[in-house]
Scaffold this motif. Structure first.
Motif, PDB file in Angstrom:
ATOM      1  N   VAL A 244       0.859  -1.179   0.000  1.00 35.37           N
ATOM      2  CA  VAL A 244       0.000   0.000   0.000  1.00 35.37           C
ATOM      3  C   VAL A 244       0.894   1.227   0.000  1.00 35.37           C
ATOM      4  CG1 VAL A 244      -1.712   1.322   1.299  1.00 35.37           C
ATOM      5  CG2 VAL A 244      -1.873  -1.166   1.195  1.00 35.37           C
ATOM      6  N   GLY A 245       0.657   2.138  -0.943  1.00 38.43           N
ATOM      7  CA  GLY A 245       1.498   3.326  -1.018  1.00 38.43           C
ATOM      8  C   GLY A 245       0.939   4.369  -1.943  1.00 38.43           C
ATOM      9  N   ASP A 246       1.622   5.498  -2.010  1.00 43.11           N
ATOM     10  CA  ASP A 246       1.233   6.634  -2.827  1.00 43.11           C
ATOM     11  C   ASP A 246       1.890   6.507  -4.193  1.00 43.11           C
ATOM     12  OD1 ASP A 246       0.621   9.050  -3.959  1.00 43.11           O
ATOM     13  OD2 ASP A 246       1.953  10.234  -2.689  1.00 43.11           O
TER      14      ASP A 246
ATOM     15  N   LEU B 211      -7.692   4.373  -4.046  1.00 40.27           N
ATOM     16  CA  LEU B 211      -8.683   5.011  -3.189  1.00 40.27           C
ATOM     17  C   LEU B 211      -9.186   6.310  -3.786  1.00 40.27           C
ATOM     18  CD1 LEU B 211      -7.461   4.720   0.518  1.00 40.27           C
ATOM     19  CD2 LEU B 211      -9.575   3.845  -0.451  1.00 40.27           C
ATOM     20  N   GLY B 212      -8.372   6.950  -4.612  1.00 41.20           N
ATOM     21  CA  GLY B 212      -8.764   8.230  -5.187  1.00 41.20           C
ATOM     22  C   GLY B 212      -8.344   9.413  -4.337  1.00 41.20           C
TER      23      GLY B 212
ATOM     24  N   LEU C 124      -8.457  -9.448  -0.469  1.00 39.61           N
ATOM     25  CA  LEU C 124      -7.630 -10.197  -1.406  1.00 39.61           C
ATOM     26  C   LEU C 124      -8.434 -10.755  -2.570  1.00 39.61           C
ATOM     27  CD1 LEU C 124      -5.475 -12.094   1.206  1.00 39.61           C
ATOM     28  CD2 LEU C 124      -4.546 -10.601  -0.551  1.00 39.61           C
ATOM     29  N   GLY C 125      -9.622 -11.306  -2.267  1.00 38.28           N
ATOM     30  CA  GLY C 125     -10.406 -11.940  -3.318  1.00 38.28           C
ATOM     31  C   GLY C 125     -10.956 -10.956  -4.337  1.00 38.28           C
ATOM     32  N   LYS C 126     -11.387  -9.788  -3.872  1.00 38.86           N
ATOM     33  CA  LYS C 126     -12.009  -8.795  -4.758  1.00 38.86           C
ATOM     34  C   LYS C 126     -11.032  -7.730  -5.252  1.00 38.86           C
ATOM     35  CE  LYS C 126     -16.476  -9.320  -2.432  1.00 38.86           C
ATOM     36  NZ  LYS C 126     -17.541  -8.624  -1.655  1.00 38.86           N
ATOM     37  N   ASN C 127      -9.819  -7.684  -4.693  1.00 41.90           N
ATOM     38  CA  ASN C 127      -8.829  -6.672  -5.042  1.00 41.90           C
ATOM     39  C   ASN C 127      -9.430  -5.271  -4.943  1.00 41.90           C
ATOM     40  OD1 ASN C 127      -6.352  -5.587  -5.894  1.00 41.90           O
ATOM     41  ND2 ASN C 127      -6.976  -5.611  -8.037  1.00 41.90           N
ATOM     42  N   CYS C 128     -10.025  -4.986  -3.789  1.00 43.05           N
ATOM     43  CA  CYS C 128     -10.648  -3.679  -3.594  1.00 43.05           C
ATOM     44  C   CYS C 128     -10.258  -3.112  -2.234  1.00 43.05           C
ATOM     45  CB  CYS C 128     -12.167  -3.772  -3.722  1.00 43.05           C
ATOM     46  SG  CYS C 128     -12.957  -4.777  -2.450  1.00 43.05           S
ATOM     47  N   LEU C 129     -10.379  -1.797  -2.117  1.00 43.46           N
ATOM     48  CA  LEU C 129     -10.015  -1.077  -0.909  1.00 43.46           C
ATOM     49  C   LEU C 129     -11.228  -0.414  -0.289  1.00 43.46           C
ATOM     50  CD1 LEU C 129      -6.780   0.743  -2.168  1.00 43.46           C
ATOM     51  CD2 LEU C 129      -6.886  -1.304  -0.753  1.00 43.46           C
ATOM     52  N   SER C 130     -11.215  -0.271   1.027  1.00 43.73           N
ATOM     53  CA  SER C 130     -12.247   0.484   1.731  1.00 43.73           C
ATOM     54  C   SER C 130     -11.616   1.094   2.974  1.00 43.73           C
ATOM     55  CB  SER C 130     -13.437  -0.407   2.104  1.00 43.73           C
ATOM     56  OG  SER C 130     -13.017  -1.523   2.878  1.00 43.73           O
ATOM     57  N   ILE C 131     -12.319   2.056   3.546  1.00 45.52           N
ATOM     58  CA  ILE C 131     -11.796   2.834   4.664  1.00 45.52           C
ATOM     59  C   ILE C 131     -12.640   2.591   5.909  1.00 45.52           C
ATOM     60  CG2 ILE C 131     -11.601   5.191   5.557  1.00 45.52           C
ATOM     61  CD1 ILE C 131      -9.301   4.432   3.842  1.00 45.52           C
TER      62      ILE C 131
ATOM     63  N   GLY D  99      -0.420   9.922  -7.728  1.00 50.35           N
ATOM     64  CA  GLY D  99      -1.310  10.893  -7.120  1.00 50.35           C
ATOM     65  C   GLY D  99      -2.457  10.318  -6.334  1.00 50.35           C
ATOM     66  N   ALA D 100      -2.444   9.040  -6.011  1.00 48.63           N
ATOM     67  CA  ALA D 100      -3.520   8.431  -5.233  1.00 48.63           C
ATOM     68  C   ALA D 100      -2.959   7.269  -4.420  1.00 48.63           C
ATOM     69  CB  ALA D 100      -4.649   7.945  -6.138  1.00 48.63           C
ATOM     70  N   THR D 101      -3.595   7.012  -3.291  1.00 47.44           N
ATOM     71  CA  THR D 101      -3.204   5.868  -2.473  1.00 47.44           C
ATOM     72  C   THR D 101      -3.787   4.600  -3.084  1.00 47.44           C
ATOM     73  OG1 THR D 101      -3.158   7.216  -0.474  1.00 47.44           O
ATOM     74  CG2 THR D 101      -3.297   4.846  -0.185  1.00 47.44           C
ATOM     75  N   GLY D 102      -2.961   3.627  -3.317  1.00 42.62           N
ATOM     76  CA  GLY D 102      -3.424   2.401  -3.950  1.00 42.62           C
ATOM     77  C   GLY D 102      -2.746   1.181  -3.383  1.00 42.62           C
ATOM     78  N   SER D 103      -3.246   0.019  -3.755  1.00 37.98           N
ATOM     79  CA  SER D 103      -2.678  -1.250  -3.330  1.00 37.98           C
ATOM     80  C   SER D 103      -2.171  -2.003  -4.548  1.00 37.98           C
ATOM     81  CB  SER D 103      -3.732  -2.091  -2.593  1.00 37.98           C
ATOM     82  OG  SER D 103      -4.779  -2.436  -3.482  1.00 37.98           O
ATOM     83  N   HIS D 104      -1.134  -2.797  -4.335  1.00 37.28           N
ATOM     84  CA  HIS D 104      -0.534  -3.606  -5.393  1.00 37.28           C
ATOM     85  C   HIS D 104      -0.296  -4.999  -4.830  1.00 37.28           C
ATOM     86  CE1 HIS D 104       0.377   0.040  -7.832  1.00 37.28           C
ATOM     87  NE2 HIS D 104       0.458   0.580  -6.622  1.00 37.28           N
ATOM     88  N   LEU D 105      -0.604  -6.014  -5.628  1.00 37.66           N
ATOM     89  CA  LEU D 105      -0.472  -7.402  -5.206  1.00 37.66           C
ATOM     90  C   LEU D 105       0.594  -8.094  -6.034  1.00 37.66           C
ATOM     91  CD1 LEU D 105      -1.590  -9.809  -3.484  1.00 37.66           C
ATOM     92  CD2 LEU D 105      -3.106 -10.298  -5.415  1.00 37.66           C
TER      93      LEU D 105
END
Length: 264
Positions: A168-170, A193-194, A226-233, A173-179
């Motif tokens: 997880v990192g910047d 995340l946007g 992990l299964g959906k490759n999505c982020l939430s807060i 220009g947006a915070t995102g995740s990489h697998l």
């Protein structure tokens, strides 16, 4: 006097099966008693029975980074059992300056200082190291976690299997995740995340298929599925009065627990 009768092999196996796993040296010493005992203890069938009998593996120790006299961080293994299964001198010499990011399912994830973002996965049992390709995030504002990639695994012997690294990192220009998948040998497309936040270097928490990280500012909790490759807060609950850093704790009932560190 006649020598005492030998124990039947079935009884020897049942006795050795009950040797507590929190002192690994006991089984090593037992393997030196005789060739039949050594063959028994090295048999994969016995190891499977031993893991099933004792269920949860023991905590051998923990790895953390401390500042040496040279003001460089040096990874240090602190054993919870005696003697330590890992040599201290070799760990300090080989990993001097490396940053400990995560430790899970028998593997340790390091970040190596340098011009790029260099990550290395280390198996302390076999000594194998695997460097990862550089992900597209800023090296100053990231956190990462390593975990077994085999679904349904009991994680008692995950050393030779595939693994994931979630970062997880910047970036862009947006915070995102990489697998990262060890089987594919590459990072997948990111989930963004946007908005821009910074991942704190705090231990992540794995609960089911969800990985949790702490973001700054505000100790916001980032949930990665992990299964959906999505982020939430998730916004943490307010704590009365002055409080310290938030810590994520997997609970025994399968939920996410929160702790706050006040006065180290």
């Amino acid at each position: 006097m006649a020598p005492p009768p030998e124990l039947m092999p079935e009884l020897v196996e049942e006795i050795l099966l009950r040797v507590p796993p929190d002192v690994p040296a006991c089984l090593a010493r037992a393997a030196l008693v005789s060739k039949p005992w050594r063959c028994l203890l090295s048999d994969p069938a016995f190891r499977r029975r031993y893991r099933a009998f004792h269920r949860a593996p023991p905590l051998l120790g923990f790895i953390h980074g401390y500042f040496a006299a040279s003001a460089r961080k040096v990874p240090l293994f602190v054993p919870a059992v005696t003697p330590s299964p890992f040599p201290q001198r070799a760990l300090r010499a080989d990993f001097a300056g490396w940053c400990v990011l995560d430790c899970r399912h028998g593997r340790v994830l390091f970040g190596i200082p340098g011009e790029g973002l260099n990550l290395v996965v280390w198996d302390p049992t076999t000594g194998k190291r695997q460097g990862l390709p550089e992900p597209p995030v800023r090296r100053q504002a990231y956190n990462a976690a390593v975990l077994c990639a085999v679904r349904g695994c009991d994680h008692l012997d995950s050393h030779s299997g595939p693994f994931f690294v979630v970062l997880v990192g910047d970036g862009n220009g947006a915070t995102g995740s990489h697998l990262y998948s060890s089987e594919a040998g590459a990072w997948n497309a990111s989930a963004d995340l946007g908005s821009i936040s910074f991942a704190k270097r705090k231990p992540s928490a794995l609960v089911g298929d969800d990985l949790y990280f702490v973001l700054a500012p505000g100790d916001i909790i980032l949930k990665y599925n992990l299964g959906k490759n999505c982020l939430s807060i998730i916004h943490p609950p307010e704590a009365p009065g002055k409080h310290g850093d938030i810590l994520l704790v997997p609970m025994e009932d399968g939920s996410l627990g929160l702790a706050r560190l006040k006065c180290s």
